[in-house]
Design an enzyme around this catalytic site. Structure first.
Site, PDB file in Angstrom:
ATOM      1  N   GLY A 121       0.802  -1.076  -0.094  1.00  0.00           N
ATOM      2  CA  GLY A 121       0.047  -0.120  -0.217  1.00  0.00           C
ATOM      3  C   GLY A 121       0.786   1.200  -0.125  1.00  0.00           C
ATOM      4  O   GLY A 121       1.932   1.254  -0.376  1.00  0.00           O
ATOM      5  N   ILE A 176       2.423   2.919   2.528  1.00  0.00           N
ATOM      6  CA  ILE A 176       3.465   2.675   3.297  1.00  0.00           C
ATOM      7  C   ILE A 176       4.506   1.880   2.777  1.00  0.00           C
ATOM      8  O   ILE A 176       5.799   2.173   2.582  1.00  0.00           O
ATOM      9  CB  ILE A 176       3.225   2.282   4.757  1.00  0.00           C
ATOM     10  CG1 ILE A 176       2.318   3.310   5.342  1.00  0.00           C
ATOM     11  CG2 ILE A 176       4.354   1.765   5.431  1.00  0.00           C
ATOM     12  CD1 ILE A 176       1.857   2.585   7.019  1.00  0.00           C
ATOM     13  N   PRO A 178      -1.324  -4.442  -8.817  1.00  0.00           N
ATOM     14  CA  PRO A 178      -0.521  -4.245  -9.779  1.00  0.00           C
ATOM     15  C   PRO A 178       0.431  -3.190  -9.528  1.00  0.00           C
ATOM     16  O   PRO A 178       0.361  -2.087  -9.019  1.00  0.00           O
ATOM     17  CB  PRO A 178      -1.343  -3.842 -10.892  1.00  0.00           C
ATOM     18  CG  PRO A 178      -2.578  -3.236 -10.457  1.00  0.00           C
ATOM     19  CD  PRO A 178      -2.771  -3.833  -9.153  1.00  0.00           C
ATOM     20  N   ARG A 233      -0.526  -4.498  12.002  1.00  0.00           N
ATOM     21  CA  ARG A 233      -1.470  -4.927  12.882  1.00  0.00           C
ATOM     22  C   ARG A 233      -0.744  -6.054  13.530  1.00  0.00           C
ATOM     23  O   ARG A 233      -0.401  -7.009  13.143  1.00  0.00           O
ATOM     24  CB  ARG A 233      -2.700  -5.058  12.465  1.00  0.00           C
ATOM     25  CG  ARG A 233      -3.581  -3.619  12.090  1.00  0.00           C
ATOM     26  CD  ARG A 233      -3.640  -2.806  13.378  1.00  0.00           C
ATOM     27  NE  ARG A 233      -4.467  -1.630  12.934  1.00  0.00           N
ATOM     28  CZ  ARG A 233      -4.052  -0.591  12.706  1.00  0.00           C
ATOM     29  NH1 ARG A 233      -2.564  -0.170  12.857  1.00  0.00           N
ATOM     30  NH2 ARG A 233      -4.656   0.737  12.444  1.00  0.00           N
ATOM     31  N   ASP A 279       6.304  -2.541  16.295  1.00  0.00           N
ATOM     32  CA  ASP A 279       5.241  -1.328  16.866  1.00  0.00           C
ATOM     33  C   ASP A 279       3.836  -1.476  17.328  1.00  0.00           C
ATOM     34  O   ASP A 279       3.166  -0.837  17.699  1.00  0.00           O
ATOM     35  CB  ASP A 279       5.749  -0.202  16.075  1.00  0.00           C
ATOM     36  CG  ASP A 279       5.098   1.134  16.185  1.00  0.00           C
ATOM     37  OD1 ASP A 279       5.540   1.510  17.363  1.00  0.00           O
ATOM     38  OD2 ASP A 279       4.260   2.074  15.626  1.00  0.00           O
ATOM     39  N   HIS A 299       3.359   1.506  19.768  1.00  0.00           N
ATOM     40  CA  HIS A 299       2.564   1.980  18.677  1.00  0.00           C
ATOM     41  C   HIS A 299       2.585   3.380  18.243  1.00  0.00           C
ATOM     42  O   HIS A 299       1.933   4.198  18.355  1.00  0.00           O
ATOM     43  CB  HIS A 299       1.182   1.625  18.939  1.00  0.00           C
ATOM     44  CG  HIS A 299       0.228   1.931  18.024  1.00  0.00           C
ATOM     45  ND1 HIS A 299      -1.121   1.540  17.824  1.00  0.00           N
ATOM     46  CD2 HIS A 299       0.421   2.064  16.633  1.00  0.00           C
ATOM     47  CE1 HIS A 299      -1.638   1.667  16.839  1.00  0.00           C
ATOM     48  NE2 HIS A 299      -0.906   1.807  15.831  1.00  0.00           N
TER      49      HIS A 299
END
Length: 349
Positions: free
Chosen positions: A157, A159, A181, A236, A260, A284
C-alpha cells in the site's frame, strides 16, 4: 453552531489531536471534551454526548449499535484515524448516522520508523547503548549493511511503496508480495510469499488486517525465513502468532525483531515480546509525529467544515445511508449560523 464531542482522553489530546486542530474546530463548532484521563465507557460517552451533533472519535473509541441508537441527535461519527474496524458501520447506517474516516498521513513517519529499526537491528545500536548505560562493555560483533541486503515487504500500500523507495535509495534489493499491480524495476521484484520469506534478510509486515491475513506470520512462516533474518511488524498485531514468534526468537532462528504493534490493548506489543532480549518494541508510535497527527486531526475538522457548508466530506463511508444528515444537518447549520464564535463547553487545562 453545531456541537461536537471530542472523545480523546485528556492526556492524549495534545499528542493525538493538537492545539492547531482544536483552534480550527472552535471556529466552526462548540466543543465538548472528554474530561477524563482515560477512554469513556460507551455508557459514559452516551451520557456526555447526548446533545451533540457530531462526535470526533479517538482511534480507540468504539462505535457500537447502542451508541447510535442512544444518541438520537448524533448526525456524524468522525473517526480521527484510518481504522474503522471497531465501528459498526451497518448499525450507524441503520440509524442514519454518517461515518467518516481519515486518510493516512503517517506514511513517511512509519516508513522512517521501519528504516530506523532496521539500522538498529543490523548494527546492534541499542544493544551497545544499553550495555554502556549498565556500565559494562558489550563485545563488538560484525554488523550488517543495509546496502546489498534484501528487504521483503508484505503488502504494498502507501507505506510499502514509500518504504520501497527509501530502501532502494539505501541500495537494498526489494522483494514484494502483493495482489495489487505495480511497475517492477531492476531492484524491485514481485514474488510469492514463500519466495519472499526464503530470500529476505529483513521481512516487514505491512499487510492489512482482515480474515485472510489473520496470523499469517505463524510457525510455518517464521520457519520459512532465512536463519538469522529479522522480522518487523508495523501493521497490526492480529497478523502475527505471538507464541510462534517467541519460539522463533528463543530458538535463535530469527536474528531479532522490531514491533510497533501487537495483541495487547491499543495495538501495543505484548509484555512477553517487548521484554525479549532480541526484540525492539515501541508502544505504537510509528506514526506519532507532528505532521502525521495534524494531518488526521485537521482532516476531521475539514470533514465537519464540509458538512456545515452542505457538502459531503472526503472520507465519508456510508453517505447514501446518512438519513439524519439529509433530514437535520442543514436545519441545524441554518438555525445556528448567527450564533457567533465557538466556545468550548469544557476548558482544556
Amino acid at each position: 453552531m453545531i456541537t461536537v464531542f471530542l472523545s480523546h482522553p485528556r492526556d492524549k489530546l495534545d499528542a493525538y489531536f493538537g492545539s492547531n486542530a482544536i483552534q480550527a474546530l472552535q471556529k466552526i463548532a462548540r466543543i465538548r471534551f472528554n474530561p477524563e484521563f482515560r477512554e469513556l465507557t460507551t455508557q459514559e460517552l452516551i451520557a456526555a454526548a447526548q446533545d451533540c451533533d457530531a462526535l470526533i472519535a479517538y482511534r480507540q473509541t468504539p462505535g457500537p449499535e447502542i451508541l447510535f441508537r442512544e444518541l438520537p441527535r448524533l448526525i456524524a461519527f468522525v473517526r480521527c484515524a484510518v481504522d474503522i474496524r471497531t465501528v459498526d458501520v451497518a448499525a450507524a447506517s441503520e440509524h442514519g448516522v454518517l461515518v467518516t474516516q481519515a486518510s493516512p498521513g503517517y506514511v513517511p513517519a512509519v516508513s522512517e520508523w521501519v528504516m530506523a529499526v532496521m539500522l538498529d537491528l543490523a548494527r546492534g545500536i541499542s544493544l551497545y547503548a544499553n550495555a554502556y548505560r549498565g556500565e559494562r562493555l558489550l563485545a563488538p560483533f560484525i554488523g550488517r549493511e543495509l546496502r546489498g541486503s534484501t528487504l521483503g515487504i508484505i503488502g504494498f500500500g502507501q507505506i510499502g511503496q514509500y518504504l520501497c523507495d527509501v530502501a532502494l535509495a539505501f541500495g537494498m534489493r526489494v522483494v514484494v508480495t502483493t495482489l495489487q499491480p505495480f511497475t517492477e524495476r531492476k531492484a524491485l521484484i514481485r514474488a510469492p510469499l514463500a519466495v519472499l520469506l526464503a530470500e529476505s534478510d529483513f521481512v516487514v509486515c505491512l499487510a492489512p488486517a482482515n480474515a485472510q491475513t489473520a496470523r499469517m506470520m505463524g510457525e510455518q512462516a517464521f520457519s520459512a525465513m532465512k536463519r538469522g533474518a529479522f522480522f518487523i511488524n508495523a501493521s497490526r498485531g492480529e497478523l502475527v502468532d505471538d507464541d510462534a514468534l517467541l519460539r522463533a526468537l528463543d530458538s535463535g532462528h530469527l536474528g531479532g525483531c522490531a514491533l510497533d504493534v501487537g495483541s495487547a490493548p491499543d495495538q501495543m506489543p505484548t509484555p512477553a515480546l517487548a521484554a525479549h532480549p532480541r526484540v525492539l518494541a515501541t508502544p505504537h508510535i510509528g506514526g506519532l509525529t507532528l505532521p502525521a497527527i495534524e494531518h488526521q486531526a485537521l482532516e476531521t475538522v475539514a470533514q465537519l467544515a464540509s458538512l456545515t457548508q452542505g457538502e459531503l466530506p472526503v472520507g465519508a463511508v456510508n453517505a447514501a445511508q446518512a438519513t439524519r444528515l439529509k433530514s437535520r444537518w442543514h436545519d441545524i447549520v441554518t438555525r445556528t449560523s448567527q450564533s457567533g464564535p465557538a466556545t468550548s463547553l469544557y476548558c482544556k487545562p
